[in-house]
Write a protein that holds these residues in place. Structure first.
Motif, mmCIF file in Angstrom:
data_model
loop_
_atom_site.group_PDB
_atom_site.id
_atom_site.type_symbol
_atom_site.label_atom_id
_atom_site.label_comp_id
_atom_site.label_asym_id
_atom_site.label_seq_id
_atom_site.Cartn_x
_atom_site.Cartn_y
_atom_site.Cartn_z
ATOM 1 N N HIS A 1 -4.252 20.459 1.404
ATOM 2 C CA HIS A 1 -4.920 19.364 0.691
ATOM 3 C C HIS A 1 -3.930 18.423 0.000
ATOM 4 O O HIS A 1 -4.291 17.311 -0.379
ATOM 5 N N LEU A 2 -2.681 18.852 -0.134
ATOM 6 C CA LEU A 2 -1.682 17.995 -0.759
ATOM 7 C C LEU A 2 -1.145 16.925 0.200
ATOM 8 O O LEU A 2 -0.375 16.048 -0.212
ATOM 9 N N ALA A 3 -1.573 16.984 1.441
ATOM 10 C CA ALA A 3 -1.150 15.952 2.396
ATOM 11 C C ALA A 3 -1.647 14.567 1.987
ATOM 12 O O ALA A 3 -1.049 13.555 2.357
ATOM 13 N N VAL A 4 -2.720 14.511 1.213
ATOM 14 C CA VAL A 4 -3.264 13.204 0.795
ATOM 15 C C VAL A 4 -2.284 12.460 -0.110
ATOM 16 O O VAL A 4 -2.392 11.237 -0.273
ATOM 17 N N ALA A 5 -1.319 13.170 -0.684
ATOM 18 C CA ALA A 5 -0.350 12.522 -1.565
ATOM 19 C C ALA A 5 0.781 11.860 -0.783
ATOM 20 O O ALA A 5 1.593 11.139 -1.365
ATOM 21 N N GLU A 6 0.836 12.093 0.536
ATOM 22 C CA GLU A 6 1.881 11.461 1.334
ATOM 23 C C GLU A 6 1.564 9.977 1.538
ATOM 24 O O GLU A 6 0.450 9.520 1.293
ATOM 25 N N GLN A 7 2.524 9.246 2.010
ATOM 26 C CA GLN A 7 2.412 7.792 2.099
ATOM 27 C C GLN A 7 1.213 7.346 2.921
ATOM 28 O O GLN A 7 0.526 6.382 2.569
ATOM 29 N N HIS A 8 0.924 8.052 4.014
ATOM 30 C CA HIS A 8 -0.190 7.675 4.876
ATOM 31 C C HIS A 8 -1.368 8.642 4.784
ATOM 32 O O HIS A 8 -2.269 8.615 5.614
ATOM 33 N N GLY A 9 -1.331 9.514 3.791
ATOM 34 C CA GLY A 9 -2.470 10.395 3.559
ATOM 35 C C GLY A 9 -2.522 11.629 4.431
ATOM 36 O O GLY A 9 -3.519 12.360 4.387
ATOM 37 N N ASP A 10 -1.510 11.883 5.228
ATOM 38 C CA ASP A 10 -1.441 13.126 6.011
ATOM 39 C C ASP A 10 0.019 13.487 6.241
ATOM 40 O O ASP A 10 0.922 12.740 5.854
ATOM 41 N N TRP A 11 0.234 14.629 6.899
ATOM 42 C CA TRP A 11 1.612 15.087 7.099
ATOM 43 C C TRP A 11 2.347 14.250 8.134
ATOM 44 O O TRP A 11 3.581 14.247 8.156
ATOM 45 N N ASP A 12 1.630 13.574 9.009
ATOM 46 C CA ASP A 12 2.246 12.648 9.970
ATOM 47 C C ASP A 12 3.355 13.330 10.761
ATOM 48 O O ASP A 12 4.482 12.828 10.872
ATOM 49 N N LEU A 13 3.043 14.485 11.355
ATOM 50 C CA LEU A 13 4.061 15.282 12.034
ATOM 51 C C LEU A 13 4.603 14.602 13.287
ATOM 52 O O LEU A 13 5.784 14.761 13.620
ATOM 53 N N GLY A 14 3.753 13.838 13.977
ATOM 54 C CA GLY A 14 4.228 13.127 15.152
ATOM 55 C C GLY A 14 5.321 12.136 14.804
ATOM 56 O O GLY A 14 6.356 12.051 15.486
ATOM 57 N N THR A 15 5.097 11.383 13.727
ATOM 58 C CA THR A 15 6.111 10.422 13.293
ATOM 59 C C THR A 15 7.360 11.137 12.818
ATOM 60 O O THR A 15 8.489 10.672 13.045
#
Length: 283
Positions: free
Chosen positions: A242-256
């Motif tokens: 649930h802490l992924a929402v604190a990232e810049q795009h709101g998720d872990w963005d593993l592909g990027t």
């Protein structure tokens, strides 16, 4: 008189591999003989973790939901950033400074005049980065788990994610460290050139502070560089989902994360190809 380098083509793959393994052992021994290197690269993440975890041991939980659940300790929140810092310090900083020093003190020139294949030399560097990073990681995780009861991932999915993020980050940091070693004009100036760059990148990449607290423009700038993505990849492993929402795009963005690390690996390879030589052209 310039030493003539004996052609390495006389060595088959087997002997090249054996020489590379021998270089790994030699590099690791040299690494642990340097007290400043051991403290400022090997022990540094663990020391900083101890400082943060002890200083904020009574702080409110980080990332709690509105109902008060789901929060974690400052120690747990700090852990992934310092795992990322360990990768950066072991690869980019350590190699960049070490190779610049070897070029300056004549070590590379002597190796260039020896039968040692360049492949074996780089195997030694890459192997030493991987081994020291793994030992450093084990120490940091042990301290976090034993002294501060930080929960580690319990499922295979997160550990598989950790493996590919860690290995890709190590490869990127290794080749980037080789590439950046050509920037300092001498071994004496290497620390003064390389350390401040990486220190600034760590501060703006969410290693020591919450990335979401940075201004938007600074988050965008940090996103250009690989340190931010190593730290974010490690947060995706060690922090609650649930802490992924604190990232810049709101998720872990593993592909990027994977794409950026691969891109910087290519940058490092190009830089290493253009800048690495046994002696400086102006030397």
């Amino acid at each position: 008189m310039t030493a003539t380098r004996q052609p390495s083509s006389t060595f088959g793959p087997g002997r090249t591999l054996r020489l590379g393994i021998g270089r790994v052992r030699w590099e690791v021994r040299q690494y642990f003989r340097e007290r400043d290197t051991v403290f400022f690269t090997f022990l540094f993440p663990t020391v900083i973790f101890l400082v943060f975890a002890a200083a904020f041991s009574t702080a409110d939980p980080v990332g709690a939901r509105p109902d008060g659940t789901g929060g974690i300790s400052v120690a747990a929140y700090t852990l992934p950033g310092l795992v990322a810092a360990g990768v950066v310090l072991s690869g980019i900083q350590n190699l960049g400074i070490a190779i610049a020093g070897e070029r300056s003190d004549g070590t590379l020139k002597r190796l260039g005049g020896s039968p040692l294949p360049v492949v074996s030399y780089f195997m030694g560097k890459a192997g030493s980065v991987l081994l020291t990073a793994l030992i450093q990681l084990a120490l940091l995780l042990a301290v976090a788990r034993i002294l501060f009861d930080v929960a580690l991932p319990q499922d295979a999915t997160h550990w598989v994610r950790f493996i590919w993020v860690f290995l890709l980050s190590i490869v990127m940091a290794t080749v980037l460290g080789i590439g950046i070693s050509g920037i300092p004009r001498s071994g004496r100036s290497a620390s003064a050139v390389i350390v401040p760059i990486l220190l600034v990148l760590q501060f703006v990449s969410g290693v020591y502070f919450t990335f979401a607290d940075l201004p938007g423009w600074l988050q965008t700038v940090a996103g250009i560089f690989p340190v931010k993505w190593v730290a974010q990849g490690m947060r995706s492993v060690f922090l609650p989902e649930h802490l992924a929402v604190a990232e810049q795009h709101g998720d872990w963005d593993l592909g990027t994360t994977a794409l950026v690390l691969v891109a910087w690996t290519v940058v490092g390879l190009v830089a290493a190809r253009l800048t690495f030589r046994w002696v400086r052209k102006d030397g």
